[in-house]
Design a protein around this motif. Structure first.
Motif, mmCIF file in Angstrom:
data_model
loop_
_atom_site.group_PDB
_atom_site.id
_atom_site.type_symbol
_atom_site.label_atom_id
_atom_site.label_comp_id
_atom_site.label_asym_id
_atom_site.label_seq_id
_atom_site.Cartn_x
_atom_site.Cartn_y
_atom_site.Cartn_z
ATOM 1 N N ALA A 21 -27.366 26.073 17.515
ATOM 2 C CA ALA A 21 -26.565 25.426 19.016
ATOM 3 C C ALA A 21 -25.888 25.721 20.398
ATOM 4 C CB ALA A 21 -25.743 24.444 18.255
ATOM 5 N N SER A 24 -29.332 26.560 22.385
ATOM 6 C CA SER A 24 -29.479 25.104 23.230
ATOM 7 C C SER A 24 -28.405 24.359 23.848
ATOM 8 C CB SER A 24 -29.405 24.120 21.723
ATOM 9 O OG SER A 24 -28.804 22.945 21.343
ATOM 10 N N CYS A 36 -19.905 17.531 17.472
ATOM 11 C CA CYS A 36 -21.282 18.851 17.438
ATOM 12 C C CYS A 36 -19.933 20.180 17.317
ATOM 13 C CB CYS A 36 -21.724 18.813 18.191
ATOM 14 S SG CYS A 36 -22.842 16.968 18.527
ATOM 15 N N LEU A 126 -33.616 18.278 19.400
ATOM 16 C CA LEU A 126 -33.924 20.128 19.823
ATOM 17 C C LEU A 126 -35.488 19.400 19.862
ATOM 18 C CD1 LEU A 126 -33.090 22.285 20.099
ATOM 19 C CD2 LEU A 126 -33.658 22.871 17.363
ATOM 20 N N SER A 133 -32.013 13.841 14.991
ATOM 21 C CA SER A 133 -31.460 14.415 15.732
ATOM 22 C C SER A 133 -30.466 15.657 15.033
ATOM 23 C CB SER A 133 -30.128 13.221 15.915
ATOM 24 O OG SER A 133 -29.496 13.266 14.520
ATOM 25 N N MET A 134 -30.162 16.203 15.929
ATOM 26 C CA MET A 134 -29.268 17.739 15.760
ATOM 27 C C MET A 134 -28.192 17.760 14.832
ATOM 28 S SD MET A 134 -29.094 20.666 19.083
ATOM 29 C CE MET A 134 -28.535 21.520 17.836
ATOM 30 N N MET A 137 -30.618 16.747 11.654
ATOM 31 C CA MET A 137 -30.990 18.157 10.367
ATOM 32 C C MET A 137 -30.059 19.446 10.135
ATOM 33 S SD MET A 137 -33.716 19.904 13.940
ATOM 34 C CE MET A 137 -33.314 19.010 15.632
ATOM 35 N N ASN A 138 -28.970 19.723 10.942
ATOM 36 C CA ASN A 138 -28.565 20.377 9.990
ATOM 37 C C ASN A 138 -27.203 19.496 8.608
ATOM 38 O OD1 ASN A 138 -25.247 21.876 10.309
ATOM 39 N ND2 ASN A 138 -24.477 20.540 10.631
#
Length: 159
Positions: A21, A24, A36, A126, A133-134, A137-138
């Motif tokens: 993260a 990125s 985040c 990403l 979205s990130m 994905m997380n």
């Protein structure tokens, strides 16, 4: 896989998520929002717990590290809901500033943050063209990693 190796693998994989993260942000210019940033803290706790589990060969610490990763999944689930506009963010830093109607324009401008934060309901992607979205994905990553850690702790490192 021994308990020690499972704990070291968890420490490495838990550290990978916040490091990716942060990378990125630097390489791709993606700005993190407050949620985040919150998702990263449980991973760092999991790294510390997993390293302690490796040193002490403790199934309980490995399980706690897995629970810490699942805490990141919970925050990610909350974040995905905010991104999808299912509910508002509970963090005041995620909301856009509003004017109370008092004062001058100069007073309003002085009250704003020096650098505007990214709103929590604006997803960061990403992979261009992939509508995941990130935060989503997380969520998947943390659920899988936390589940694996609990499984490894239950098995006691035997494979």
């Amino acid at each position: 896989m021994t308990l020690r190796r499972a704990a070291l693998a968890l420490a490495l994989l838990a550290a990978a998520a916040p490091l990716l993260a942060m990378a990125s942000e630097g390489w791709l210019g993606l700005a993190p929002c407050a949620l985040c940033l919150w998702q990263r803290w449980p991973y760092w706790l999991a790294v510390a717990l997993a390293l302690a589990a490796a040193a002490l060969r403790s199934r309980a610490l490995l399980a706690l590290a897995g629970v810490a990763v699942l805490a990141s999944a919970a925050i990610a689930g909350l974040h995905v809901g905010v991104e999808q506009h299912w509910w508002p963010s509970p963090l005041p830093s995620c909301a856009a500033p509003v004017s109370t109607g008092g004062g001058t324009v100069d007073d309003l401008m002085r009250s704003l943050a020096a650098k505007p934060a990214k709103p929590c309901d604006a997803p960061a992607f990403l992979i261009p063209g992939l509508p995941v979205s990130m935060a989503a994905m997380n969520l998947v990553y943390a659920l899988a990693l936390g589940g694996w850690a609990l499984w490894a702790a239950r098995r006691g490192g035997r494979a």
